[in-house]
Design an enzyme around this catalytic site. Sequence first.
Site, PDB file in Angstrom:
ATOM      1  N   GLU A   1       0.807  -1.217   0.000  1.00  0.00           N
ATOM      2  CA  GLU A   1       0.000   0.000   0.000  1.00  0.00           C
ATOM      3  C   GLU A   1       0.841   1.269   0.000  1.00  0.00           C
ATOM      4  O   GLU A   1       0.337   2.353   0.268  1.00  0.00           O
ATOM      5  CB  GLU A   1      -0.962  -0.029   1.185  1.00  0.00           C
ATOM      6  CG  GLU A   1      -1.932  -1.209   1.074  1.00  0.00           C
ATOM      7  CD  GLU A   1      -2.964  -1.261   2.185  1.00  0.00           C
ATOM      8  OE1 GLU A   1      -2.879  -0.432   3.119  1.00  0.00           O
ATOM      9  OE2 GLU A   1      -3.853  -2.121   2.114  1.00  0.00           O
TER      10      GLU A   1
ATOM     11  N   LYS B   1     -15.565  -1.523   1.838  1.00  0.00           N
ATOM     12  CA  LYS B   1     -14.778  -2.019   0.710  1.00  0.00           C
ATOM     13  C   LYS B   1     -15.751  -2.559  -0.329  1.00  0.00           C
ATOM     14  O   LYS B   1     -16.459  -3.538  -0.066  1.00  0.00           O
ATOM     15  CB  LYS B   1     -13.810  -3.118   1.156  1.00  0.00           C
ATOM     16  CG  LYS B   1     -12.678  -2.622   2.049  1.00  0.00           C
ATOM     17  CD  LYS B   1     -11.823  -3.783   2.543  1.00  0.00           C
ATOM     18  CE  LYS B   1     -10.599  -3.295   3.290  1.00  0.00           C
ATOM     19  NZ  LYS B   1      -9.828  -4.414   3.892  1.00  0.00           N
TER      20      LYS B   1
END
Length: 427
Positions: free
Chosen positions: A205, A337
């Site tokens: 990330e 999500k």
Amino acid sequence: MSAIVDIIGREILDSRGNPTVECDVLLESGTMGRAAVPSGASTGSREAIELRDGEAGRYNGKGVLKAVEHINTEISEAIMGLDASEQAFLDKTLLELDGTDNKSRLGANAMLAVSMAVAKAAAEEAGLPLYRYFGGSGAMQLPVPMMNIVNGGAHANNSLDIQEFMIVPVSQPTFREALRCGAEVFHALKKILGDRGMSTAVGDEGGFAPNFGSNDECLSTILQAIEKAGYRAGEDVLLALDCAASEFYHDGKYQLAGEGLQLSSAEFSDYLATLADKFPIVSIEDGMHESDWDGWKLLTDRLGKKVQLVGDDLFVTNTRILKEGIEKGIANSILIKINQIGTLTETFAAIEMAKRARYTAVISHRSGETEDSTIADIAVGLNAGQIKTGSLSRSDRISKYNQLLRIEEDLGDIASYPGKSAFYNLR
């Protein structure tokens, strides 16, 4: 009528070099929408199922040609000719076509790619930016970013058990200034790590992934970076954690291998409370295993008034599970999500349910991402107030931040940045 006249699914690669699904939806007017779906590394057991081919000799079994075929055959036949502006009806059609509770037949990756691409095509047809198409005239709040500047756990190959150590810029008047703050802290941290001879390689990330001796050492180093960049920890910049505790919960214990600890639910709750007392931590995600609801209740009773407690693996963007959590007083926030649930309509329903219960909703990327920036538009369109989309490196993360900059520019004087008020359910 914005009639759908063509649908094309294809296999592309995500930020980890693994296959994922992309879809183009073409309307009668010639307008097109394109969307690509993300994929997670640490996943909740109750997430909607992404369909993988399982052929060991091709992409190590991670190909998505079956999902693509579903788009180009069954799904295409079912939604051809439908009005792209009827998102709820279209998503309902997809759900009925799949016919399973967890989208395991068609694949959540196939269904989400279509759901998103249809929305993008409809927004383009309507002459609206995507955030405005989602939220109407009320969409004007930029989200506070939780910026993952140190990666551990399943997102990095290092000694840290906690998966994400994040900075949260809260004193700035605009998103643009908040983003600048985050970037400056990121570069200050890189200099500190380099001076210590520590790794400045980045994880999935975009955050650094050095070997710290403890979580305390990591957090203390981040505080130094905040100060080195010219900001005040606890005032200008707060901290947030994603424990991803399900990843290190074994045999009824929270096993922090990096620190040589094996803790019960009560002891791990105490451990997190100690960190929250010592450091300016405003948010803790997945502080307990997804099935340890007794542990979650302990943690919520202990910290729920002063720290945002975010359910990711716990709730998996599912309104049925979220409803149960709200009724039992578990956590006080939900991570959103889009690929955990598989359609935009269901995603938006989870956000609205959270808001009605005064739970915050944090829009989130996945560790395997693409250049698709739809989550930035969702964050603004639904006035979510918070977003998690990685660090200040890797274009798959920066694409979302850059889209938020464009949205703020488009909104002009009516744009707002909530800062600390994004955590409205804390005292």
